[in-house]
Design an enzyme around this catalytic site. Structure first.
Site, PDB file in Angstrom:
ATOM      1  CG  ASP A 196     -77.753  19.494  56.185  1.00 28.14           C
ATOM      2  OD1 ASP A 196     -78.974  19.448  55.969  1.00 28.14           O
ATOM      3  OD2 ASP A 196     -77.264  19.886  57.262  1.00 28.14           O
ATOM      4  CG  HIS A 267     -80.536  18.198  58.692  1.00 30.10           C
ATOM      5  ND1 HIS A 267     -80.807  19.355  57.995  1.00 30.10           N
ATOM      6  CD2 HIS A 267     -80.878  18.451  59.983  1.00 30.10           C
ATOM      7  CE1 HIS A 267     -81.274  20.269  58.836  1.00 30.10           C
ATOM      8  NE2 HIS A 267     -81.340  19.746  60.050  1.00 30.10           N
ATOM      9  CD  GLU A 334     -82.982  22.212  62.496  1.00 32.08           C
ATOM     10  OE1 GLU A 334     -83.196  23.376  62.877  1.00 32.08           O
ATOM     11  OE2 GLU A 334     -82.298  21.956  61.483  1.00 32.08           O
TER      12      GLU A 334
END
Length: 560
Positions: A196, A267, A334
């Protein structure tokens, strides 16, 4: 000293149905006449072909708890009876199903396969009482099994837990411990979130800077990202490839599949900090980036370049050598597209490929790895954002933003794992009280989780078959150590296990009162296992985090 007798026969519900206190609840239980089978020092363990793994596990855990050796038997039993383990591939309950029969002279456990036998062994251990989960014998214990017959098999093939080790690193021993806790609850998929913005946790030998640089950050936000507090200690850690092999092997012995997640194209700030050429260098100076020390969604995403694809192909080649799982998770969630909109290189790639916009550019990125993995006999799975811009052929979806993504994917013929944040995000707060530590988002109580239904409404029978199962997600931004992970995961993970395993009625018709009664005994098992769960009455004083800002949200969550 008075003798402590471990007896799982509890007072039954008011309707008189059988009650054994097992979690997750078996499909069918028939209690026999009053009486017990008592294990003793001379109890033998007779394991047939295919039962060797379950026998090895039972000897280890029950031997530690009872002090008995459980020597091999010849089928006749010893002075203290026999535990017989059998694998019957023809059993209609299937490879994960099992049958347990307890008489006054012993217990017969049959599995449709080695996995079913192992799950039945977990039930047998529960029936012996909470102290069967300890690692050394306590004095004055008598080990009894109630006379009963159980037939059991799981509802879903995917019964999972996502463990986020990227935000806060969990050392190898903590991961192995969670595999044992998963096995105790008949969960069989560890979704291993390894990369991440805040950290890269897996050794990739051809790209050593991923761990040399990307596995640690200079400091960490303490609490929600709006909190003014910082933990100024460097934080980091990673698993060597031998650590990963050990974790995967340990899981396999417990019939748990480890599904790795390597996040692309968002990420990814930790990877870009290690190798700046992976980022959008025509938009920002990526050489100045560090591993992110805050929470949220980073704007720094991978550049949609051929060199980026080649770099991650190299990463995935090593990942495939370590993880034999059918599925490989590539994230896909995202991914902020602001840098792509500003990047001339990204816009040129959109034009070159004949794409309409940045959403289709992300879909192209995902589709590349879908084809790459398929060519190597694996399957891609990603978060439901991979639906945007068109779903890659053969891809499966982890539906996290509610039911909608799962419905769309299943109707299009794609497999789905249901993990909607409204029910099974275990970082969400468990109560609205002021003592709840670092309260995040909506209140999701034990009962809320227990009433979760993984199959979305509106699917026909054929579409519903694409629901592989469900999993709970443990995101660790506000979980700085193992005790915090325990607090957020339990007892709610016990409810997830029953939702994933048991054939439950519709959510409104579920007997939460019975589940609570069984949980009263299950808390004692968790105590024996050393789990720092949230007590039903609220957190212990040492579990609170006064003054650490969270982000509570009021009302019912949407799409819930």
């Amino acid at each position: 000293m008075a003798e402590a007798i471990h007896d799982s026969r509890r007072p039954g519900p008011t309707d008189g149905t059988p009650y054994t206190g097992v979690i997750p609840e078996p499909r069918h239980t028939a209690l026999g006449p009053d009486g017990h089978y008592t294990l003793g020092p001379a109890t033998v363990l007779d394991a047939g072909p295919g039962a060797e793994g379950a026998a090895r596990w039972l000897r280890a855990v029950l031997g530690a708890a009872t002090g008995f050796s459980f020597p091999p038997g010849d089928g006749d039993g010893g002075a203290d009876g026999v535990l017989r383990l059998t694998v019957d591939p023809a059993d209609p309950l299937g490879p994960e199903g099992y049958r347990l029969s307890v008489t006054e002279t012993g217990a017969d456990l049959t599995g449709g396969g080695p996995a079913g036998l192992f799950w039945g062994a977990q039930t047998l251990r529960q029936l012996l009482g909470p102290d069967a989960h300890r690692r050394a014998p306590l004095p004055g214990r008598t080990w009894r099994l109630p006379l009963l017959a159980i037939e059991d098999a799981p509802r879903f093939r995917w019964r999972g837990l996502l463990l986020d080790v990227a935000r806060h690193f969990l050392p190898k021993e903590g991961v192995l411990r969670y595999l044992d806790l998963m096995a105790a609850h008949k969960l069989n998929v560890l979704h291993f979130h390894l990369t991440d913005d805040q950290g890269w946790r897996i050794e990739i030998r051809r790209h050593p800077k991923l761990t040399e640089t990307g596995s640690w950050r200079a400091r960490s936000k303490f609490g929600h990202r709006a909190s003014p507090l910082w933990d100024e200690r460097p934080h980091g850690g990673h698993y060597t490839q031998d650590d990963i092999r050990e974790i995967v092997s340990y899981a396999a012995e417990r019939h748990i599949t480890v599904v790795p997640e390597i996040d692309v194209p968002g990420h990814s700030q930790a990877a870009i900090a290690a190798y700046p050429e992976l980022g959008n260098t025509d938009v920002i100076d990526t050489s100045a980036l560090t591993v992110w020390d805050n929470w949220g969604i980073s704007a720094n995403v991978l550049a949609p370049a051929d060199t980026t694809l080649a770099f991650y192909e190299g990463v995935f080649e090593e990942v495939l050598e370590l993880f034999p799982s059918e599925f490989v998770h590539i994230g896909g969630d995202e991914c902020l597209k602001d840098q792509w909109k500003e990047s001339r290189a990204a816009q040129s790639r959109i034009a070159e490929l004949g794409l309409r916009d940045e959403d289709e550019l992300q879909a192209w990125f995902i589709a590349h790895f879908d084809k790459w993995l398929s060519a190597r006999g694996r399957r891609l799975i990603g978060w439901d954002e991979i639906l945007e811009g068109g779903l890659a052929e053969g891809a499966a979806v982890s539906s996290w933003r509610g039911y909608a993504g799962g419905v769309a994917a299943a109707r299009a013929g794609h497999d789905v794992v249901m993990c909607p944040e409204q029910y099974v995000y275990l970082d969400y707060r468990q109560d609205a009280g002021p003592d709840e530590p670092v309260p995040i988002a909506y209140v999701r109580t034990l009962e809320d989780v227990y009433r979760f239904e993984p199959v979305p409404p509106g699917l026909d029978e054929e579409q519903a078959r694409h629901v592989l199962g469900t999993q709970a997600n443990v995101w660790t931004e506000v979980m700085e150590d193992l005790a915090r992970v325990d607090y957020q995961a339990f007892p709610r993970l016990a409810a997830v296990s029953e939702v994933a395993w048991s054939e439950l009625p519709a959510p409104a018709e579920r007997d939460f009162g019975d589940f609570e009664r069984r949980m009263a005994g299950h808390y004692r098992r968790l105590d024996a296992l050393g789990v720092a769960y949230r007590p039903p009455g609220g957190p212990h004083p040492w579990q609170r985090r006064p003054g650490v800002l969270g982000r509570p949200r009021d009302g019912a969550p949407p799409d819930g």
